[in-house]
Design an enzyme around this catalytic site. Structure first.
Site, PDB file in Angstrom:
ATOM      1  N   LYS A  44       0.708  -1.241  -0.101  1.00 22.87           N
ATOM      2  CA  LYS A  44       0.087   0.140  -0.022  1.00 22.87           C
ATOM      3  C   LYS A  44       0.896   1.119  -0.076  1.00 22.87           C
ATOM      4  O   LYS A  44       0.352   2.187  -0.186  1.00 22.87           O
ATOM      5  CB  LYS A  44      -1.037   0.140   1.246  1.00 22.87           C
ATOM      6  N   GLY A  45       2.296   1.006   0.165  1.00 23.40           N
ATOM      7  CA  GLY A  45       3.141   2.240   0.496  1.00 23.40           C
ATOM      8  C   GLY A  45       3.145   3.449  -0.601  1.00 23.40           C
ATOM      9  O   GLY A  45       3.266   4.457  -0.329  1.00 23.40           O
ATOM     10  N   GLU A 100       7.274   2.116  -6.742  1.00 19.21           N
ATOM     11  CA  GLU A 100       7.426   1.562  -5.436  1.00 19.21           C
ATOM     12  C   GLU A 100       7.636   2.710  -4.441  1.00 19.21           C
ATOM     13  O   GLU A 100       8.194   3.827  -4.778  1.00 19.21           O
ATOM     14  CB  GLU A 100       8.902   0.806  -5.398  1.00 19.21           C
ATOM     15  N   ASP A 101       7.447   2.425  -3.176  1.00 15.40           N
ATOM     16  CA  ASP A 101       7.681   3.288  -2.073  1.00 15.40           C
ATOM     17  C   ASP A 101       9.291   3.603  -1.758  1.00 15.40           C
ATOM     18  O   ASP A 101       9.705   4.557  -1.898  1.00 15.40           O
ATOM     19  CB  ASP A 101       6.783   3.241  -0.950  1.00 15.40           C
ATOM     20  N   ASP A 104      14.764  -1.121  -0.046  1.00 13.83           N
ATOM     21  CA  ASP A 104      15.732  -1.291   0.979  1.00 13.83           C
ATOM     22  C   ASP A 104      16.646  -2.251   0.473  1.00 13.83           C
ATOM     23  O   ASP A 104      17.825  -1.608  -0.158  1.00 13.83           O
ATOM     24  CB  ASP A 104      14.964  -1.766   2.035  1.00 13.83           C
ATOM     25  N   LYS A 132      17.620   3.189  -0.221  1.00 13.47           N
ATOM     26  CA  LYS A 132      18.646   3.256   0.819  1.00 13.47           C
ATOM     27  C   LYS A 132      19.793   2.509   0.308  1.00 13.47           C
ATOM     28  O   LYS A 132      20.130   1.442   0.600  1.00 13.47           O
ATOM     29  CB  LYS A 132      17.844   2.403   2.027  1.00 13.47           C
ATOM     30  N   PHE A 153      14.871   3.708   9.576  1.00 14.19           N
ATOM     31  CA  PHE A 153      13.169   3.424   9.144  1.00 14.19           C
ATOM     32  C   PHE A 153      12.417   4.490   9.205  1.00 14.19           C
ATOM     33  O   PHE A 153      12.359   5.011  10.050  1.00 14.19           O
ATOM     34  CB  PHE A 153      12.807   2.294  10.276  1.00 14.19           C
ATOM     35  N   VAL A 154      11.711   4.597   7.982  1.00 13.12           N
ATOM     36  CA  VAL A 154      10.966   5.758   7.666  1.00 13.12           C
ATOM     37  C   VAL A 154       9.306   5.605   7.737  1.00 13.12           C
ATOM     38  O   VAL A 154       9.149   4.530   7.222  1.00 13.12           O
ATOM     39  CB  VAL A 154      11.476   6.618   6.627  1.00 13.12           C
ATOM     40  N   ASP A 160       4.254   3.096   6.303  1.00  9.23           N
ATOM     41  CA  ASP A 160       3.660   2.780   7.460  1.00  9.23           C
ATOM     42  C   ASP A 160       4.474   2.347   8.550  1.00  9.23           C
ATOM     43  O   ASP A 160       5.680   1.583   8.134  1.00  9.23           O
ATOM     44  CB  ASP A 160       2.198   1.820   7.238  1.00  9.23           C
ATOM     45  N   ARG A 166       0.927   6.468   7.739  1.00  6.34           N
ATOM     46  CA  ARG A 166       0.692   6.630   6.129  1.00  6.34           C
ATOM     47  C   ARG A 166       0.257   8.023   5.883  1.00  6.34           C
ATOM     48  O   ARG A 166       0.686   8.525   4.736  1.00  6.34           O
ATOM     49  CB  ARG A 166      -0.301   5.691   5.442  1.00  6.34           C
TER      50      ARG A 166
HETATM   51  P1  5GP Z   1      13.399  -4.641   0.595  1.00  8.01           P
HETATM   52  O1  5GP Z   1      13.028  -5.969  -0.042  1.00  8.01           O
HETATM   53  O2  5GP Z   1      13.856  -3.596  -0.364  1.00  8.01           O
HETATM   54  O3  5GP Z   1      14.527  -4.972   1.752  1.00  8.01           O
HETATM   55  O4  5GP Z   1      12.246  -4.129   1.264  1.00  8.01           O
HETATM   56  C1  5GP Z   1      11.329  -3.423   0.701  1.00  8.01           C
HETATM   57  C2  5GP Z   1       9.962  -3.259   1.461  1.00  8.01           C
HETATM   58  O5  5GP Z   1      10.299  -3.037   2.894  1.00  8.01           O
HETATM   59  C3  5GP Z   1       9.205  -2.040   1.118  1.00  8.01           C
HETATM   60  O6  5GP Z   1       8.476  -2.110  -0.078  1.00  8.01           O
HETATM   61  C4  5GP Z   1       8.756  -1.614   2.349  1.00  8.01           C
HETATM   62  O7  5GP Z   1       7.347  -2.373   2.434  1.00  8.01           O
HETATM   63  C5  5GP Z   1       9.489  -2.182   3.325  1.00  8.01           C
HETATM   64  N1  5GP Z   1      10.498  -1.218   4.117  1.00  8.01           N
HETATM   65  C6  5GP Z   1      11.784  -1.141   3.967  1.00  8.01           C
HETATM   66  N2  5GP Z   1      12.303  -0.073   4.504  1.00  8.01           N
HETATM   67  C7  5GP Z   1      11.358   0.489   4.968  1.00  8.01           C
HETATM   68  C8  5GP Z   1      10.989   1.849   5.994  1.00  8.01           C
HETATM   69  O8  5GP Z   1      12.226   2.521   6.145  1.00  8.01           O
HETATM   70  N3  5GP Z   1      10.007   2.280   6.164  1.00  8.01           N
HETATM   71  C9  5GP Z   1       8.744   1.275   5.882  1.00  8.01           C
HETATM   72  N4  5GP Z   1       7.564   2.035   6.321  1.00  8.01           N
HETATM   73  N5  5GP Z   1       8.851   0.471   5.027  1.00  8.01           N
HETATM   74  C10 5GP Z   1      10.157  -0.188   4.819  1.00  8.01           C
END
Ligand code: 5GP
Length: 187
Positions: A44-45, A100-101, A104, A132, A153-154, A160, A166
């Site tokens: 949902k981000g 994408e939001d 990470d 990141k 973590f944001v 969220d 959100r």
């Molecule tokens: P990745 O697979 O790239 O490590 O993680 C991606 C998903 O983790 C993002 O789509 C999000 O849902 C969640 N995520 C990663 N970092 C953050 C953050 O700093 N804040 C939030 N709210 N979600 C995050």
């Protein structure tokens, strides 16, 4: 009143507006001869980012959504992804832009791209509001990036923590709760 769970603001609302507008201009130029473009919002981000970005596009475009859940802890993804909601549209021979939001480790996006690529789109690119770079575990550079942020973590602007925050009109760090209550240190 400011929620004590919210820490430092990393991206202010007016910076978000400005950058989304720039991305809209850039994507409009890049897709002038690749339209219609199918925007794939990752729920949902990416909700607010997608809605704002789409209104800045001056090319024929459509929108569809996917929802994915990453196995792992609340703040650490594992790269093993479950599709909770798939696209309604068939994307074979279509120009697809994944919105994408946040990227990470990049593991979720890597899985998603592999899945979408197997459906034979004419083109497949990614627009991520936040990345990141310090956390990246995969060779994967989204074509469009709003902001690079440090390893924090944001929340806010769609992002969220346990479904909260959100609605914040900016991106901020979350303060880690102390075991005995209180608002503790920044994550
Ligand atoms: P990745 O697979 O790239 O490590 O993680 C991606 C998903 O983790 C993002 O789509 C999000 O849902 C969640 N995520 C990663 N970092 C953050 C953050 O700093 N804040 C939030 N709210 N979600 C995050």
């Amino acid at each position: 009143m400011r929620d004590p769970a919210i820490g430092e603001i990393l991206v202010q609302g007016d910076e978000l507006n400005r950058r989304v507008s720039q991305l809209g201009t850039q994507i409009t130029a890049d897709y002038a001869d690749r339209s219609p473009v199918v925007l794939v919002g990752v729920l949902k981000g990416a909700l607010f980012f997608l809605a704002d970005l789409m209104r800045r596009l001056d090319v024929p475009c459509e929108v569809d959504f996917m929802a994915v859940a990453s196995y792992g802890s609340a703040t650490q993804s594992s790269g093993v992804v479950r599709i909770l909601k798939d696209l309604d549209a068939v994307i074979e021979d279509r120009h697809v832009l994944v919105v994408e939001d946040i990227v990470d480790s990049g593991l979720t996006l890597q899985y998603l791209l592999r899945n979408l690529r197997a459906r034979g789109p004419a083109s497949l690119e990614v627009c991520a509001l936040l990345t990141k770079p310090a956390r990246s575990k995969v060779e994967l550079e989204p074509r469009y990036v709003g902001f690079e942020i440090p390893n924090r973590f944001v929340v806010g602007y769609g992002l969220d923590h346990e479904e909260r925050h959100r609605n914040l009109p900016f991106v901020a760090t979350l303060r880690q709760p102390e075991p005995g209550g209180g608002s503790g240190a920044d994550w």
